[in-house]
Design an enzyme around this catalytic site. Structure first.
Site, PDB file in Angstrom:
ATOM      1  CB  CYS A   1      32.285  24.000  52.029  1.00 36.36           C
ATOM      2  SG  CYS A   1      30.500  24.045  51.613  1.00 36.36           S
TER       3      CYS A   1
ATOM      4  CB  CYS B   1      27.787  20.232  51.445  1.00 39.01           C
ATOM      5  SG  CYS B   1      29.031  20.611  50.195  1.00 39.01           S
TER       6      CYS B   1
ATOM      7  CD  GLU C   1      33.147  20.553  55.015  1.00 39.16           C
ATOM      8  OE1 GLU C   1      33.113  21.766  54.478  1.00 39.16           O
ATOM      9  OE2 GLU C   1      32.260  19.619  55.123  1.00 39.16           O
TER      10      GLU C   1
ATOM     11  CD  GLU D   1      28.116  32.180  53.951  1.00 37.69           C
ATOM     12  OE1 GLU D   1      27.497  33.744  54.316  1.00 37.69           O
ATOM     13  OE2 GLU D   1      27.479  31.139  54.491  1.00 37.69           O
TER      14      GLU D   1
ATOM     15  CB  CYS E   1      32.364  19.003  50.947  1.00 36.08           C
ATOM     16  SG  CYS E   1      32.586  20.933  51.039  1.00 36.08           S
TER      17      CYS E   1
ATOM     18  CG  ASN F   1      31.659  28.697  56.574  1.00 33.48           C
ATOM     19  OD1 ASN F   1      32.246  28.950  57.470  1.00 33.48           O
ATOM     20  ND2 ASN F   1      30.329  28.730  56.366  1.00 33.48           N
TER      21      ASN F   1
HETATM   22  N1  THU Z   1      29.176  24.669  54.893  1.00 30.12           N
HETATM   23  C1  THU Z   1      30.171  24.145  54.824  1.00 30.12           C
HETATM   24  O1  THU Z   1      31.274  25.041  55.137  1.00 30.12           O
HETATM   25  N2  THU Z   1      30.479  22.881  55.010  1.00 30.12           N
HETATM   26  C2  THU Z   1      29.482  22.001  54.941  1.00 30.12           C
HETATM   27  O2  THU Z   1      29.783  20.769  55.078  1.00 30.12           O
HETATM   28  C3  THU Z   1      28.155  22.114  54.967  1.00 30.12           C
HETATM   29  C4  THU Z   1      27.954  23.822  54.718  1.00 30.12           C
HETATM   30  C5  THU Z   1      28.776  26.147  54.799  1.00 30.12           C
HETATM   31  C6  THU Z   1      28.431  26.647  53.361  1.00 30.12           C
HETATM   32  C7  THU Z   1      27.799  28.074  54.009  1.00 30.12           C
HETATM   33  O3  THU Z   1      28.524  28.967  54.054  1.00 30.12           O
HETATM   34  C8  THU Z   1      27.034  27.750  55.198  1.00 30.12           C
HETATM   35  O4  THU Z   1      27.903  26.696  55.679  1.00 30.12           O
HETATM   36  C9  THU Z   1      25.766  27.262  55.269  1.00 30.12           C
HETATM   37  O5  THU Z   1      25.439  26.539  54.335  1.00 30.12           O
END
Ligand code: THU
Length: 151
Positions: free
Chosen positions: A56, A99, A58, A47, A102, A45
């Site tokens: 994310c 999520c 994925e 940010e 994704c 991920n």
């Molecule tokens: N996140 C992912 O990378 N994948 C997911 O399926 C769930 C959430 C990340 C997004 C954000 O950077 C952190 O996890 C917290 O939500």
């Protein structure tokens, strides 16, 4: 055999989760995509100070598969993650599942490739593990097939 592939993907995802750029949530996630030729591509991920722009793990991994010309060749994806500890390690006992956004992006690869992609989810501590299908996590999905673009 499937189980073994899933464990390999979760291990790869766990390894890459430590590369997450997640200073805001302090939640690191890794994803590993298995291609039909046996290769694995990964993502973590990513940010942003403008929180809503975050990507994310994925999505990053699937965008990498796409940039290598293999979006149609995705067979399976593994995902894991957890809180980032002060030493940079990833901790947690809960499964990380994709999520909603994704799931839609996984569905894009699934329908384009004509496959119901296996989605392996693990916990950071290795204690929890589960396998889902793309169609199970996003039932009645709208995707490229609805626009006449799937195989
Ligand atoms: N996140 C992912 O990378 N994948 C997911 O399926 C769930 C959430 C990340 C997004 C954000 O950077 C952190 O996890 C917290 O939500």
């Amino acid at each position: 055999m499937r189980e073994v592939a899933g464990r390999v993907l979760i291990d790869a995802a766990r390894g890459v989760a430590t590369n997450a750029h997640a200073p805001y949530s302090r939640f690191g996630v890794g994803a590993a995509v298995l291609l039909a030729d046996g290769r694995i591509v990964t993502g973590a991920n990513f940010e942003n100070a403008s929180y809503g722009l975050s990507l994310c793990a994925e999505t990053v991994a699937l965008a990498t598969a796409n940039s290598e010309g293999h979006l149609r060749d995705v067979v399976a994806i593994g995902v894991t993650g957890g809180r980032i500890e002060s030493d940079g390690s990833i901790a947690g006992s809960a499964l990380v599942t994709p999520c909603g956004r994704c799931r839609q992006i996984i569905n894009e690869a699934a329908q384009l490739g004509g496959r119901d992609i296996d989605i392996y989810c693990g916990s950071a501590d290795g204690g929890a593990f589960a396998r889902f299908r793309a169609s199970e996590l996003l039932p009645h999905a709208f995707g490229p097939a609805d626009l006449g673009l799937a195989d």
